[in-house]
Design a protein around this motif. Structure first.
Motif, short mmCIF file in Angstrom:
data_model
loop_
_atom_site.label_atom_id
_atom_site.label_comp_id
_atom_site.label_asym_id
_atom_site.label_seq_id
_atom_site.Cartn_x
_atom_site.Cartn_y
_atom_site.Cartn_z
N VAL A 17 -1.60 -4.12 -10.23
CA VAL A 17 -1.16 -2.73 -10.05
C VAL A 17 -2.42 -1.86 -10.15
O VAL A 17 -3.06 -1.81 -11.20
CB VAL A 17 -0.13 -2.32 -11.13
CG1 VAL A 17 0.36 -0.91 -10.87
CG2 VAL A 17 1.04 -3.31 -11.16
N ARG A 18 -2.74 -1.16 -9.07
CA ARG A 18 -4.05 -0.52 -8.98
C ARG A 18 -3.97 0.89 -8.39
O ARG A 18 -3.35 1.12 -7.36
CB ARG A 18 -4.96 -1.38 -8.09
CG ARG A 18 -6.35 -0.83 -7.85
CD ARG A 18 -7.09 -1.65 -6.81
NE ARG A 18 -7.24 -3.03 -7.23
CZ ARG A 18 -7.02 -4.08 -6.43
NH1 ARG A 18 -6.61 -3.91 -5.18
NH2 ARG A 18 -7.19 -5.30 -6.90
N GLY A 19 -4.59 1.84 -9.09
CA GLY A 19 -4.89 3.13 -8.50
C GLY A 19 -3.78 4.16 -8.51
O GLY A 19 -3.84 5.13 -7.75
N PHE A 20 -2.78 4.00 -9.39
CA PHE A 20 -1.68 4.96 -9.44
C PHE A 20 -1.80 5.87 -10.65
O PHE A 20 -2.41 5.53 -11.67
CB PHE A 20 -0.34 4.22 -9.55
CG PHE A 20 -0.04 3.30 -8.40
CD1 PHE A 20 0.25 3.80 -7.14
CD2 PHE A 20 -0.05 1.92 -8.58
CE1 PHE A 20 0.52 2.94 -6.09
CE2 PHE A 20 0.23 1.06 -7.55
CZ PHE A 20 0.51 1.57 -6.28
N GLU A 21 -1.17 7.04 -10.55
CA GLU A 21 -0.84 7.82 -11.74
C GLU A 21 0.62 7.53 -12.06
O GLU A 21 1.48 7.64 -11.18
CB GLU A 21 -1.05 9.32 -11.52
CG GLU A 21 -0.69 10.15 -12.75
CD GLU A 21 -0.89 11.65 -12.54
OE1 GLU A 21 -0.39 12.43 -13.39
OE2 GLU A 21 -1.56 12.04 -11.55
N MET A 22 0.89 7.14 -13.32
CA MET A 22 2.25 6.78 -13.72
C MET A 22 2.61 7.52 -15.00
O MET A 22 1.82 7.52 -15.95
CB MET A 22 2.37 5.27 -13.92
CG MET A 22 2.21 4.47 -12.64
SD MET A 22 2.18 2.68 -12.88
CE MET A 22 0.49 2.44 -13.37
N ILE A 74 0.86 -1.18 0.00
CA ILE A 74 0.00 0.00 0.00
C ILE A 74 0.90 1.24 0.00
O ILE A 74 1.73 1.42 0.89
CB ILE A 74 -0.94 0.01 1.22
CG1 ILE A 74 -1.89 -1.20 1.13
CG2 ILE A 74 -1.73 1.32 1.28
CD1 ILE A 74 -2.82 -1.32 2.31
N VAL A 75 0.70 2.08 -1.02
CA VAL A 75 1.54 3.26 -1.18
C VAL A 75 0.72 4.49 -0.81
O VAL A 75 -0.39 4.69 -1.32
CB VAL A 75 2.06 3.37 -2.63
CG1 VAL A 75 3.05 4.53 -2.75
CG2 VAL A 75 2.72 2.07 -3.07
N HIS A 76 1.29 5.32 0.06
CA HIS A 76 0.57 6.49 0.54
C HIS A 76 0.90 7.72 -0.30
O HIS A 76 1.85 7.74 -1.08
CB HIS A 76 0.90 6.71 2.02
CG HIS A 76 0.34 5.62 2.89
ND1 HIS A 76 -0.94 5.65 3.39
CD2 HIS A 76 0.90 4.46 3.31
CE1 HIS A 76 -1.16 4.55 4.10
NE2 HIS A 76 -0.06 3.81 4.07
N GLU A 77 0.11 8.75 -0.09
CA GLU A 77 0.11 9.92 -0.97
C GLU A 77 1.51 10.51 -1.16
O GLU A 77 2.32 10.55 -0.24
CB GLU A 77 -0.82 10.99 -0.40
CG GLU A 77 -0.96 12.20 -1.31
CD GLU A 77 -2.29 12.91 -1.14
OE1 GLU A 77 -2.46 13.96 -1.76
OE2 GLU A 77 -3.16 12.41 -0.41
N GLY A 78 1.74 10.94 -2.40
CA GLY A 78 3.00 11.59 -2.69
C GLY A 78 3.50 11.26 -4.08
O GLY A 78 2.87 10.53 -4.85
N GLU A 79 4.64 11.85 -4.41
CA GLU A 79 5.27 11.68 -5.72
C GLU A 79 6.52 10.83 -5.55
O GLU A 79 7.42 11.18 -4.78
CB GLU A 79 5.61 13.05 -6.30
CG GLU A 79 6.10 13.04 -7.72
CD GLU A 79 6.26 14.45 -8.25
OE1 GLU A 79 5.32 14.95 -8.91
OE2 GLU A 79 7.32 15.05 -7.99
N TYR A 80 6.57 9.73 -6.28
CA TYR A 80 7.68 8.78 -6.18
C TYR A 80 8.40 8.73 -7.53
O TYR A 80 7.80 8.38 -8.54
CB TYR A 80 7.16 7.39 -5.80
CG TYR A 80 6.49 7.35 -4.45
CD1 TYR A 80 7.16 6.93 -3.32
CD2 TYR A 80 5.16 7.78 -4.30
CE1 TYR A 80 6.55 6.90 -2.07
CE2 TYR A 80 4.53 7.77 -3.06
CZ TYR A 80 5.23 7.33 -1.95
OH TYR A 80 4.62 7.31 -0.72
N ALA A 140 -3.06 3.94 -1.40
CA ALA A 140 -3.90 3.95 -0.21
C ALA A 140 -5.24 4.59 -0.55
O ALA A 140 -5.32 5.53 -1.36
CB ALA A 140 -3.22 4.71 0.91
N GLU A 141 -6.30 4.09 0.04
CA GLU A 141 -7.64 4.55 -0.29
C GLU A 141 -7.77 6.06 -0.09
O GLU A 141 -7.43 6.59 0.97
CB GLU A 141 -8.67 3.82 0.57
CG GLU A 141 -10.11 4.15 0.19
CD GLU A 141 -11.11 3.31 0.95
OE1 GLU A 141 -12.32 3.54 0.76
OE2 GLU A 141 -10.69 2.43 1.74
N GLY A 142 -8.24 6.73 -1.14
CA GLY A 142 -8.46 8.17 -1.08
C GLY A 142 -7.22 9.02 -1.19
O GLY A 142 -7.28 10.24 -1.01
#
Length: 640
Positions: A219-224, A40-46, A68-70
């Protein structure tokens, strides 16, 4: 025992990966997560290349990576650069040591590979200002004096078309690389690049395992975004911004994928079965190397047990230079649906024969459905070995071309789609079924007698034989063809002279001097065409027994309203009196050359009883993709 690992911008890769003590990078989690685990990856830019080290083991023991949800999570293959020096007016430069890029320098690597036609020395790097990509130019002078273009020649149609974004200020860049440094020059106009978000491509990919066989990953829910991906023809390694890299059972869902230099999502092959040998060796046609690629992959175990069976769904994919989704061989038995794909290959910085919103080779038993595809150079291009392939319930608009099916013997199914480009369909294939579509645009039909391509045992990668494309062996039922001023190849009239039954075809073969292989080159294969509507100048096959032909102008258009798309269509008074059958495996003749039925991907009867909006049809229904079409004005929401 399964674990839930957490990644956060306040974490440390020396931590435990718990919610209270998270990792700092996704790649750290990818090095330890094993079958059954969730990351689970939390908010931010990686800013990293996520390189999974372990596979899942089954559909029920996956490794799942999700935001992470939301929370909004962005993974980028770029780095922010804030050390620009003003050179001349609005032109700035930055000098970067080559070590910064490691073993892969996108500003040294050019667009290169098989079937590239025109690359103008373009590189794999890119410059972004506040998220907007620039245009690379071949000289520093063109950075200082950018030429604003409002029109460009479309490579496919050879027609002049408007630039994708003709009103924008032209932001340009140029690069020079020596033994020690990479220098990038860019025209930022009124902006100071050190005070804005200025980024450059650095990594080849964003989420892509270096090792093959990394199966069953979600792989779910990311902006890439921002990958310096290379050109991805079917005879080379095919890395995308994200992809499984010759693995099985990935699910890529609910993501935003954008700004890949070439391909966004790759379901393609790996390097050992071919590495641009045509471009490097130049000793024989790329066609021969592609044949060799298929046989080499087969020797290495290309099968349902090893690769494919991927799901790509509910993604938004845009601003990619070559493909939204690409894949040769590794795309078998997959499902691609509910994706919004747009702005693919519209900058026209380079061009070749492997471009499309979706471009797949050998998509055996793959189903592409319910996608919204617009503003692309070519919407969907399916090439070689379309066996069990189905394209259904998609909407196409504002594309230079909508659909291209090429060098295959079928069976493949095209049903319940809306095609609207002036150049709607390229049919360089045989053994297809086109059922309940709307086609508004020219249709080009060609034989391919000089490229014999493989066909397979049903629902298998096992090769049964090879065949050229003789043309025909197609089925056209329940379609609505719409002509328009300037369009003269809409409808089925191009099948003039074709036989209409297998019995008639065989009879003509053996009445032809030189029977055996030469007769098969000159006698037209049977076609099965009936119960279609031809409006506003569209023309019918001469031997179609039952149809609706009218000069009535349906004033057809697809209209965008926010994220919703509406079909507007006016139909003649007698439209509802004319109905067609619900077609299925039992009503569609088997494909002649492959000797295979139109079936579901895993076998069993295929019944085309569900329309574009999911409504179930019973008995005879009106023509076209929507069962609620009626005489008079229609306005129906088809997306959103």
């Amino acid at each position: 025992m399964t674990f839930e690992y957490h990644v956060a911008k306040n974490g440390s890769d020396l931590g435990k990966g718990t919610k209270q003590d998270p990792f700092l990078t996704i790649n750290k989690a990818a090095s330890v997560a094993v079958a059954g685990d969730t990351v689970i990856v939390h908010e931010g830019e990686y800013r990293e290349w996520v390189n999974p080290q372990h596979p899942g083991l089954s559909e029920w023991r996956r490794i799942t990576y999700q935001s992470a949800e939301g929370e909004k999570v962005v993974i980028k293959g770029s780095e922010q650069i804030d050390t620009w020096e003003q050179l001349d007016g609005t032109v700035w430069k930055v000098v970067i040591p080559n070590e910064f890029f490691g073993s892969y320098n996108p500003y040294k690597e050019e667009i290169f590979g098989d079937w590239i036609v025109d690359n103008k020395n373009r590189h794999l790097g890119e410059v972004y200002l506040n998220g907007k990509s620039f245009y690379e130019v071949p000289t520093l002078d063109e950075v200082k004096n950018p030429v604003k273009q409002t029109e460009v020649v479309d490579h496919w149609t050879r027609k002049t078309v408007p630039m994708h974004d003709p009103e924008q200020t032209v932001y340009t860049w140029y690069t020079e690389v020596d033994l020690e440094n990479t220098t990038i020059y860019a025209n930022f106009h009124e902006y100071n690049p050190n005070e804005e978000l200025t980024e450059i491509n650095v990594r080849k990919t964003v989420f892509f395992p270096e090792k093959t066989g990394m199966d069953y990953i979600t792989v779910r829910g990311f902006e890439m975004a921002h990958a310096a991906t290379p050109w991805t023809p079917p005879t080379a390694d095919q890395p995308g911004l994200i992809g499984p890299h010759w693995s099985k059972g990935w699910i890529i869902e609910d993501n935003i994928v954008h700004d890949a230099k070439t391909s966004g999502i790759s379901l393609g092959k790996e390097i050992s079965t071919g590495d641009n040998h045509f471009s490097k060796r130049k000793d024989k046609p790329g066609y021969h190397y592609q044949i060799e690629t298929i046989f080499a992959a087969h020797k290495q175990g290309w099968s349902k047990e090893l690769v494919g069976s991927h799901i790509v769904r509910n993604n938004v994919i845009y601003d990619c230079g070559q493909n939204g989704v690409v894949g040769h061989l590794g795309c078998i038995f997959s499902e691609i649906y509910n994706n919004h794909i747009y702005n693919i290959a519209m900058k026209r910085q380079f061009w070749g024969h492997e471009i499309g919103g979706i471009k797949l080779h050998a998509p055996i038993d793959t189903h592409i459905h319910n996608n919204r595809i617009h503003d692309t150079s070519l919407g969907i291009w399916l090439d070689w070995q379309l066996q069990g392939t189905r394209v259904s319930h998609n909407i196409f608009y504002r594309n230079n071309r909508d659909l291209f099916v090429e060098v295959t013997s079928g069976p493949f199914m095209i049903d319940h789609n809306i095609l609207t480009a002036d150049y709607a369909l390229d049919n360089h294939a045989q053994g297809g079924a086109y059922i309940n579509n709307i086609v508004r645009g020219n249709m080009v039909h060609r034989k391919m007698l000089d490229r014999s391509t493989p066909y397979h045992e049903p629902h298998s990668t096992d090769i049964k034989g090879t065949a050229p494309v003789y043309g025909g062996d197609d089925r056209w039922y329940n379609n609505i063809f719409v002509g328009a001023e300037g369009l003269d190849e809409v409808g089925t009239a191009h099948y003039k002279g074709y036989t209409t039954s297998l019995e008639e075809y065989i009879s003509k073969i053996y009445d032809t001097t030189g029977a055996d292989h030469s007769a098969f080159n000159v006698v037209e294969q049977p076609v099965y065409i009936n119960d279609n509507a031809y409006l506003n100048g569209a023309t019918a096959f001469e031997r179609e027994e039952t149809n609706l032909v009218s000069d009535f102008d349906p004033e057809f258009q697809l209209v965008e309203e926010g994220n919703e798309v509406y079909l507007e269509l006016t139909l003649p008074e007698n439209f509802e009196d004319f109905k067609g059958d619900v077609h299925s495996t039992s009503t569609l003749n088997r494909v002649r050359l492959t000797d295979v039925e139109f079936e579901k991907p895993h076998g069993g009867e295929l019944v085309l009883d569900t329309d574009l909006l999911g409504e179930v049809k019973e008995g005879k229904t009106v023509l076209g993709p929507l069962s609620n079409l009626k005489a008079g004005k229609n306005r129906i929401k088809v997306w959103g």
